[in-house]
Scaffold this motif. Structure first.
Motif, PDB file in Angstrom:
ATOM      1  N   LEU A 108      -4.390  -2.062   8.254  1.00  0.00           N
ATOM      2  CA  LEU A 108      -3.183  -1.260   8.420  1.00  0.00           C
ATOM      3  C   LEU A 108      -2.490  -1.580   9.742  1.00  0.00           C
ATOM      4  CD1 LEU A 108      -1.240   0.922   7.506  1.00  0.00           C
ATOM      5  CD2 LEU A 108      -2.863   2.656   8.338  1.00  0.00           C
ATOM      6  N   LYS A 109      -3.287  -1.804  10.775  1.00  0.00           N
ATOM      7  CA  LYS A 109      -2.707  -2.107  12.093  1.00  0.00           C
ATOM      8  C   LYS A 109      -1.790  -3.322  12.046  1.00  0.00           C
ATOM      9  CE  LYS A 109      -6.391  -0.281  15.101  1.00  0.00           C
ATOM     10  NZ  LYS A 109      -7.438  -0.661  16.076  1.00  0.00           N
ATOM     11  N   GLU A 110      -2.117  -4.281  11.234  1.00  0.00           N
ATOM     12  CA  GLU A 110      -1.294  -5.490  11.143  1.00  0.00           C
ATOM     13  C   GLU A 110       0.128  -5.176  10.689  1.00  0.00           C
ATOM     14  OE1 GLU A 110      -1.908  -8.759  12.048  1.00  0.00           O
ATOM     15  OE2 GLU A 110      -3.529  -7.699  13.080  1.00  0.00           O
ATOM     16  N   ALA A 133       0.846  -1.203   0.000  1.00  0.00           N
ATOM     17  CA  ALA A 133       0.000   0.000   0.000  1.00  0.00           C
ATOM     18  C   ALA A 133       0.875   1.243   0.000  1.00  0.00           C
ATOM     19  CB  ALA A 133      -0.920  -0.003   1.218  1.00  0.00           C
ATOM     20  N   ASN A 134       1.059   1.838  -1.175  1.00  0.00           N
ATOM     21  CA  ASN A 134       1.889   3.049  -1.265  1.00  0.00           C
ATOM     22  C   ASN A 134       1.165   4.193  -1.964  1.00  0.00           C
ATOM     23  OD1 ASN A 134       1.922   2.120  -3.865  1.00  0.00           O
ATOM     24  ND2 ASN A 134       4.134   2.325  -4.150  1.00  0.00           N
ATOM     25  N   ALA A 159      -4.039   7.674   9.744  1.00  0.00           N
ATOM     26  CA  ALA A 159      -3.535   7.415   8.393  1.00  0.00           C
ATOM     27  C   ALA A 159      -4.677   7.120   7.427  1.00  0.00           C
ATOM     28  CB  ALA A 159      -2.542   6.256   8.411  1.00  0.00           C
ATOM     29  N   ILE A 160      -5.635   6.324   7.871  1.00  0.00           N
ATOM     30  CA  ILE A 160      -6.766   5.988   7.004  1.00  0.00           C
ATOM     31  C   ILE A 160      -7.632   7.221   6.738  1.00  0.00           C
ATOM     32  CG2 ILE A 160      -8.908   4.657   6.853  1.00  0.00           C
ATOM     33  CD1 ILE A 160      -6.348   3.052   6.276  1.00  0.00           C
ATOM     34  N   LYS A 161      -7.870   8.026   7.763  1.00  0.00           N
ATOM     35  CA  LYS A 161      -8.621   9.274   7.575  1.00  0.00           C
ATOM     36  C   LYS A 161      -7.880  10.212   6.617  1.00  0.00           C
ATOM     37  CE  LYS A 161     -10.805   9.272  12.182  1.00  0.00           C
ATOM     38  NZ  LYS A 161     -10.756   9.912  13.525  1.00  0.00           N
ATOM     39  N   THR A 162      -6.570  10.261   6.756  1.00  0.00           N
ATOM     40  CA  THR A 162      -5.752  11.099   5.876  1.00  0.00           C
ATOM     41  C   THR A 162      -5.863  10.629   4.438  1.00  0.00           C
ATOM     42  OG1 THR A 162      -4.172  11.881   7.536  1.00  0.00           O
ATOM     43  CG2 THR A 162      -3.342  11.651   5.293  1.00  0.00           C
ATOM     44  N   CYS A 163      -5.806   9.331   4.222  1.00  0.00           N
ATOM     45  CA  CYS A 163      -5.939   8.785   2.867  1.00  0.00           C
ATOM     46  C   CYS A 163      -7.267   9.204   2.239  1.00  0.00           C
ATOM     47  CB  CYS A 163      -5.842   7.257   2.895  1.00  0.00           C
ATOM     48  SG  CYS A 163      -4.186   6.634   3.233  1.00  0.00           S
ATOM     49  N   ARG A 164      -8.324   9.135   3.005  1.00  0.00           N
ATOM     50  CA  ARG A 164      -9.651   9.492   2.492  1.00  0.00           C
ATOM     51  C   ARG A 164      -9.700  10.964   2.087  1.00  0.00           C
ATOM     52  NH1 ARG A 164     -12.382   7.305   6.264  1.00  0.00           N
ATOM     53  NH2 ARG A 164     -12.910   5.379   5.174  1.00  0.00           N
ATOM     54  N   ILE A 165      -9.125  11.827   2.924  1.00  0.00           N
ATOM     55  CA  ILE A 165      -9.105  13.262   2.620  1.00  0.00           C
ATOM     56  C   ILE A 165      -8.247  13.548   1.387  1.00  0.00           C
ATOM     57  CG2 ILE A 165      -8.324  15.519   3.455  1.00  0.00           C
ATOM     58  CD1 ILE A 165      -9.116  14.576   6.288  1.00  0.00           C
ATOM     59  N   LEU A 166      -7.111  12.877   1.265  1.00  0.00           N
ATOM     60  CA  LEU A 166      -6.258  13.082   0.090  1.00  0.00           C
ATOM     61  C   LEU A 166      -7.000  12.718  -1.188  1.00  0.00           C
ATOM     62  CD1 LEU A 166      -2.794  11.696   1.315  1.00  0.00           C
ATOM     63  CD2 LEU A 166      -3.487  14.092   1.064  1.00  0.00           C
ATOM     64  N   ILE A 167      -7.738  11.629  -1.147  1.00  0.00           N
ATOM     65  CA  ILE A 167      -8.503  11.191  -2.321  1.00  0.00           C
ATOM     66  C   ILE A 167      -9.632  12.166  -2.637  1.00  0.00           C
ATOM     67  CG2 ILE A 167     -10.032   9.386  -3.213  1.00  0.00           C
ATOM     68  CD1 ILE A 167      -8.372   7.393  -1.451  1.00  0.00           C
ATOM     69  N   GLU A 168     -10.388  12.540  -1.603  1.00  0.00           N
ATOM     70  CA  GLU A 168     -11.597  13.341  -1.806  1.00  0.00           C
ATOM     71  C   GLU A 168     -11.310  14.820  -2.056  1.00  0.00           C
ATOM     72  OE1 GLU A 168     -13.959  12.571   1.642  1.00  0.00           O
ATOM     73  OE2 GLU A 168     -14.506  10.518   1.007  1.00  0.00           O
ATOM     74  N   MET A 211      -3.904   2.118   0.444  1.00  0.00           N
ATOM     75  CA  MET A 211      -3.867   2.104   1.910  1.00  0.00           C
ATOM     76  C   MET A 211      -5.271   2.172   2.485  1.00  0.00           C
ATOM     77  SD  MET A 211      -1.291   4.191   4.431  1.00  0.00           S
ATOM     78  CE  MET A 211       0.107   3.401   3.609  1.00  0.00           C
ATOM     79  N   LEU A 212      -6.122   2.972   1.855  1.00  0.00           N
ATOM     80  CA  LEU A 212      -7.516   3.048   2.304  1.00  0.00           C
ATOM     81  C   LEU A 212      -8.192   1.688   2.177  1.00  0.00           C
ATOM     82  CD1 LEU A 212      -9.829   4.891   3.313  1.00  0.00           C
ATOM     83  CD2 LEU A 212     -10.387   5.346   0.914  1.00  0.00           C
ATOM     84  N   ALA A 213      -7.830   0.945   1.140  1.00  0.00           N
ATOM     85  CA  ALA A 213      -8.418  -0.383   0.928  1.00  0.00           C
ATOM     86  C   ALA A 213      -8.047  -1.356   2.048  1.00  0.00           C
ATOM     87  CB  ALA A 213      -7.969  -0.939  -0.421  1.00  0.00           C
ATOM     88  N   LEU A 214      -6.911  -1.138   2.689  1.00  0.00           N
ATOM     89  CA  LEU A 214      -6.535  -1.992   3.823  1.00  0.00           C
ATOM     90  C   LEU A 214      -7.486  -1.814   4.994  1.00  0.00           C
ATOM     91  CD1 LEU A 214      -2.632  -1.603   4.110  1.00  0.00           C
ATOM     92  CD2 LEU A 214      -3.880  -3.623   3.337  1.00  0.00           C
TER      93      LEU A 214
END
Length: 211
Positions: free
Chosen positions: A72-74, A58-59, A89-98, A64-67
Motif C-alpha cells: 500500500l505504501k508504494e 485495490a478498491n 488503512a490495512i488494520k481498518t480493512c481487516r476489521i471491516l472484513i472480520e 487492499m488487505l492483500a497489498l
C-alpha cells in the motif's frame, strides 16, 4: 448573528452550488473512507493523484488487505504521513472484513472504532456516503464559522455543535460541502477574497479585505 442572516447566507451558497460534492474522488463508501483517511494533513489533490492508481488495483477491503502495508505504501508514498496511514488503512480493512462483512458501517461508534478514523472522518463518511446529517469541521469550516460568526467557537467540537444547532434545517445535509468549498477558495486563511464573496455583506468578519 441572527437567524434571518444565517438563512440568507446558506440560501446564497445553495443558489451558487445547488448540488455540492466532495472534491475527493470515490465510487463506493469504502473508497471514500480510505480517501478521507488518507486526506488528514494532506490536500484532496494529492490524495486523488494517489487513489487514481490505487483504487483500480485495490478498491475493496480484501484487495487492499492483500497489498499489505508495504504494498500500500508504494501507492500512497507521495502523501504526507503515509507510513502511519498505510498501517491504519490495512488494520481498518481487516476489521471491516472480520467485524462488518466487508461493509463500511453506517454509524458513528463503529466508524470511530476503526484505526485512523476520528470524529471528523466519521462525519465525512456519514454525511457524504450515507447522506446523514453530520458536520465534519476541518480548518476551513472552523475558519468559516468563526469569521462569519455563523457558528463561532474555540475548538472544532464547539463549532460543530453550534453549526448543527444554528444552520437552518433545510441546509444541514449539504452545509458541510458549501462551507469547506467557500473556505478553500474564497475565505482563505491569509487573505480572504472578500471582493469575490457572495456573502460579504452578511459576514461579520471585522478585518475584511479589499483589492
Amino acid at each position: 448573528m441572527n437567524k434571518a442572516k444565517r438563512y440568507e447566507i446558506f440560501s446564497r451558497l445553495r443558489a451558487e452550488n445547488p448540488n455540492p460534492v466532495t472534491e475527493l474522488e470515490y465510487n463506493s463508501p469504502f473508497e471514500l473512507l480510505i480517501a478521507v483517511l488518507l486526506s488528514a494533513q494532506a490536500t484532496d489533490v494529492s490524495v486523488n493523484k494517489a487513489t487514481r492508481k490505487l483504487f483500480p488495483v485495490a478498491n475493496t477491503p480484501e484487495s487492499m488487505l492483500a497489498l499489505g502495508v508495504e504494498g500500500l505504501k508504494e501507492y500512497i508514498k507521495t502523501i504526507g504521513l503515509f507510513n502511519a496511514k498505510a498501517e491504519n488503512a490495512i488494520k481498518t480493512c481487516r476489521i471491516l472484513i472480520e467485524q462488518h462483512n466487508s461493509q463500511v458501517p453506517e454509524n458513528r461508534e463503529a466508524l470511530e472504532a476503526l484505526p485512523g478514523v476520528g470524529r471528523k472522518t466519521a462525519n465525512v463518511v456519514l454525511n457524504t456516503a450515507f447522506r446523514q446529517i453530520a458536520m465534519a469541521v476541518d480548518t476551513h469550516i472552523f475558519r468559516f464559522g468563526n469569521r462569519t460568526k455563523v457558528a463561532p467557537g474555540k475548538n472544532v467540537l464547539e463549532v460543530e455543535m453550534k453549526l448543527l444547532k444554528f444552520v437552518p434545517k433545510e441546509f444541514l445535509l449539504d452545509a458541510h460541502h458549501w462551507m469547506i468549498l467557500h473556505g478553500r477558495y474564497i475565505c482563505v486563511a491569509r487573505k480572504p477574497k472578500c471582493d469575490a464573496c457572495i456573502i460579504e455583506d452578511l459576514c461579520e468578519f471585522k478585518d475584511k479585505t479589499s483589492s
